[in-house]
Design a protein around this motif. Sequence first.
Motif, PDB file in Angstrom:
ATOM      1  N   LEU A   1       0.827  -1.206   0.000  1.00  0.00           N
ATOM      2  CA  LEU A   1       0.000   0.000   0.000  1.00  0.00           C
ATOM      3  C   LEU A   1       0.864   1.260   0.000  1.00  0.00           C
ATOM      4  O   LEU A   1       0.523   2.258  -0.641  1.00  0.00           O
ATOM      5  N   ILE A   2       1.984   1.224   0.711  1.00  0.00           N
ATOM      6  CA  ILE A   2       2.919   2.358   0.679  1.00  0.00           C
ATOM      7  C   ILE A   2       3.466   2.532  -0.730  1.00  0.00           C
ATOM      8  O   ILE A   2       3.575   3.650  -1.249  1.00  0.00           O
ATOM      9  N   ASP A   3       3.792   1.424  -1.364  1.00  0.00           N
ATOM     10  CA  ASP A   3       4.301   1.460  -2.730  1.00  0.00           C
ATOM     11  C   ASP A   3       3.268   2.041  -3.694  1.00  0.00           C
ATOM     12  O   ASP A   3       3.617   2.675  -4.694  1.00  0.00           O
ATOM     13  N   ALA A   4       1.977   1.826  -3.381  1.00  0.00           N
ATOM     14  CA  ALA A   4       0.907   2.312  -4.253  1.00  0.00           C
ATOM     15  C   ALA A   4       0.554   3.775  -4.004  1.00  0.00           C
ATOM     16  O   ALA A   4      -0.221   4.351  -4.769  1.00  0.00           O
ATOM     17  N   GLY A   5       1.096   4.376  -2.924  1.00  0.00           N
ATOM     18  CA  GLY A   5       0.867   5.806  -2.726  1.00  0.00           C
ATOM     19  C   GLY A   5       0.307   6.222  -1.387  1.00  0.00           C
ATOM     20  O   GLY A   5       0.008   7.402  -1.182  1.00  0.00           O
ATOM     21  N   ILE A   6       0.147   5.277  -0.436  1.00  0.00           N
ATOM     22  CA  ILE A   6      -0.344   5.650   0.890  1.00  0.00           C
ATOM     23  C   ILE A   6       0.656   6.598   1.557  1.00  0.00           C
ATOM     24  O   ILE A   6       1.864   6.378   1.519  1.00  0.00           O
ATOM     25  N   LEU A   7       0.156   7.662   2.174  1.00  0.00           N
ATOM     26  CA  LEU A   7       1.004   8.636   2.859  1.00  0.00           C
ATOM     27  C   LEU A   7       1.264   8.156   4.286  1.00  0.00           C
ATOM     28  O   LEU A   7       0.332   7.990   5.074  1.00  0.00           O
TER      29      LEU A   7
ATOM     30  N   ALA B   1      -5.672 -10.245   1.007  1.00  0.00           N
ATOM     31  CA  ALA B   1      -4.871 -10.318  -0.211  1.00  0.00           C
ATOM     32  C   ALA B   1      -5.660  -9.826  -1.421  1.00  0.00           C
ATOM     33  O   ALA B   1      -5.137  -9.078  -2.260  1.00  0.00           O
ATOM     34  N   ILE B   2      -6.925 -10.224  -1.499  1.00  0.00           N
ATOM     35  CA  ILE B   2      -7.764  -9.790  -2.624  1.00  0.00           C
ATOM     36  C   ILE B   2      -8.012  -8.285  -2.554  1.00  0.00           C
ATOM     37  O   ILE B   2      -7.882  -7.562  -3.553  1.00  0.00           O
ATOM     38  N   SER B   3      -8.355  -7.796  -1.360  1.00  0.00           N
ATOM     39  CA  SER B   3      -8.681  -6.374  -1.218  1.00  0.00           C
ATOM     40  C   SER B   3      -7.463  -5.497  -1.474  1.00  0.00           C
ATOM     41  O   SER B   3      -7.568  -4.454  -2.132  1.00  0.00           O
ATOM     42  N   VAL B   4      -6.288  -5.898  -0.976  1.00  0.00           N
ATOM     43  CA  VAL B   4      -5.075  -5.108  -1.200  1.00  0.00           C
ATOM     44  C   VAL B   4      -4.741  -5.043  -2.685  1.00  0.00           C
ATOM     45  O   VAL B   4      -4.317  -4.000  -3.199  1.00  0.00           O
ATOM     46  N   HIS B   5      -4.943  -6.152  -3.389  1.00  0.00           N
ATOM     47  CA  HIS B   5      -4.670  -6.169  -4.828  1.00  0.00           C
ATOM     48  C   HIS B   5      -5.514  -5.126  -5.555  1.00  0.00           C
ATOM     49  O   HIS B   5      -4.990  -4.322  -6.350  1.00  0.00           O
ATOM     50  N   TYR B   6      -6.813  -5.113  -5.276  1.00  0.00           N
ATOM     51  CA  TYR B   6      -7.693  -4.184  -5.982  1.00  0.00           C
ATOM     52  C   TYR B   6      -7.538  -2.749  -5.475  1.00  0.00           C
ATOM     53  O   TYR B   6      -7.693  -1.794  -6.246  1.00  0.00           O
TER      54      TYR B   6
ATOM     55  N   LEU C   1      -5.546   2.718  -6.556  1.00  0.00           N
ATOM     56  CA  LEU C   1      -4.652   3.829  -6.236  1.00  0.00           C
ATOM     57  C   LEU C   1      -3.735   4.161  -7.409  1.00  0.00           C
ATOM     58  O   LEU C   1      -3.477   5.340  -7.691  1.00  0.00           O
ATOM     59  N   ARG C   2      -3.241   3.143  -8.088  1.00  0.00           N
ATOM     60  CA  ARG C   2      -2.367   3.404  -9.237  1.00  0.00           C
ATOM     61  C   ARG C   2      -3.143   4.065 -10.375  1.00  0.00           C
ATOM     62  O   ARG C   2      -2.606   4.910 -11.095  1.00  0.00           O
ATOM     63  N   ASP C   3      -4.410   3.688 -10.538  1.00  0.00           N
ATOM     64  CA  ASP C   3      -5.235   4.322 -11.564  1.00  0.00           C
ATOM     65  C   ASP C   3      -5.448   5.805 -11.247  1.00  0.00           C
ATOM     66  O   ASP C   3      -5.336   6.664 -12.133  1.00  0.00           O
TER      67      ASP C   3
END
Length: 454
Positions: free
Chosen positions: A277-283, A335-340, A345-347
């Motif tokens: 999640l940090i990698d995806a942009g969480i502050l 695992a499923i929720s973090v994936h989506y 977040l990337r979108d």
Amino acid sequence: MNREKLKNILVLSQLMILYTLQFLPMGFFMAFSYIFQKRHMPLQNQAYLNMALWPFTIKILWGPIVDGLKLPFFGRRKSWIIPSQLCISLCLAFLAYNLETLLGNDEINFNGNINGFIIIFFIMNFMASLQDISLDGWCVTILSEKNKSIFSISRSMSKCVGFVVSVNLFFMLTSRDLINNFKTFMYGATETTQSNTLAIISIQTYLYILSAIIFITAICFAIFKKEKDIKEKYNLKITYLHFLRLLKHKPILKLIVIHLISKIPFLAAEKIALLRLIDAGILIDIYSIITLPLIFVNILLSYIFSRFAKRLQKNPLILWLNSIVLRSFLTFLLAISVHYVCLYLRDLSQKQAKLNYLHDQYGLNSININKFNPPKSIYVYMFMYGVLVDIFQQISFLPIMSFHSQISDVLIGGSFMTLINTACDFGGMWIVTLSLWLIGIFSRRKCQYYGIKK
């Protein structure tokens, strides 16, 4: 308040202070691992970095030495606690002094000295493990029978406070974008929010302050805290032979194997989810504020479940096995929720990058230039999942501890509990380390630039 009660409160407070300081190295390790992930450190390096936590999982190797050896003029427990505290203090000061060199100057891609961090945190966690062994033994001798019943809750509270100081407060006070990010989180993104880029204090200053606090505390305990030295015969060789004899029993070997593999379904996913999640942009600074109440939730859960300790003695192993099934199912949903969530977040991040590109290239003043900020719902999701994880951790922890105490032999109870706790800790550590390494190998990064030359 009578003198005896006041003395018990004072002793318990002193132990809580020492336990709080003991958990600071582990908390700072977590904090820096988040910083590294924010700087896109490869997960293979995170796996190597995770080896700095291994002293806590293999402390059985030097536990008997800590129990048996002492300085003749210092006391059995202070001989290890005070030097450990001083060494941790010096390591934090050394880390603060060399932080810029170790951390590197690239905030986008990590280019620091990973080996330096591993050595420093390995030494600090090794010293913290020495202190942990000494403090656990000291508690047995100085706590009254009444206080021993609430000791586990006090230790849990100390751990929570230690993590608040070394993780939550660390990010809240040292973040250069805390005010901007919090304004954006509360009121939405506007161009006027990008005004304050100064941290309350620097990371180096914060580390120096904690180093000084640990150093002063160690000196005060060395001078003012008197330890009653209990004279007892202690044979180091016999203690190690106890461990070898325990390993000859097949039921104990089976229990050790179960502990080594029982955390495979859930522990790695729980630890790695936040890194993703940090990698995806969480502050991180906003996450530190939002999850601060989780500390009090954890303390409350420890108290609530401790009230049902007697009821767990009937079928503790069945309760533990059921908790593993429930926790594994929860991890599957995670695992499923973090994936989506990461895809979402990337979108959003890509859309913001496109808007910024249009503003730069065509001067569209109607488009605000802002860095990507995740929506509030993501942080609510993370908080709710944190509550569920804390609940299931407590549900799985108490029954197995009750089972261990029931099957423990009085004559070798200390050796047995040390051996089984080591298996529990190591069963979690190797899974996380191996998972980080494997995910790093099979992961692929793809960068997209919308007409912007790097």
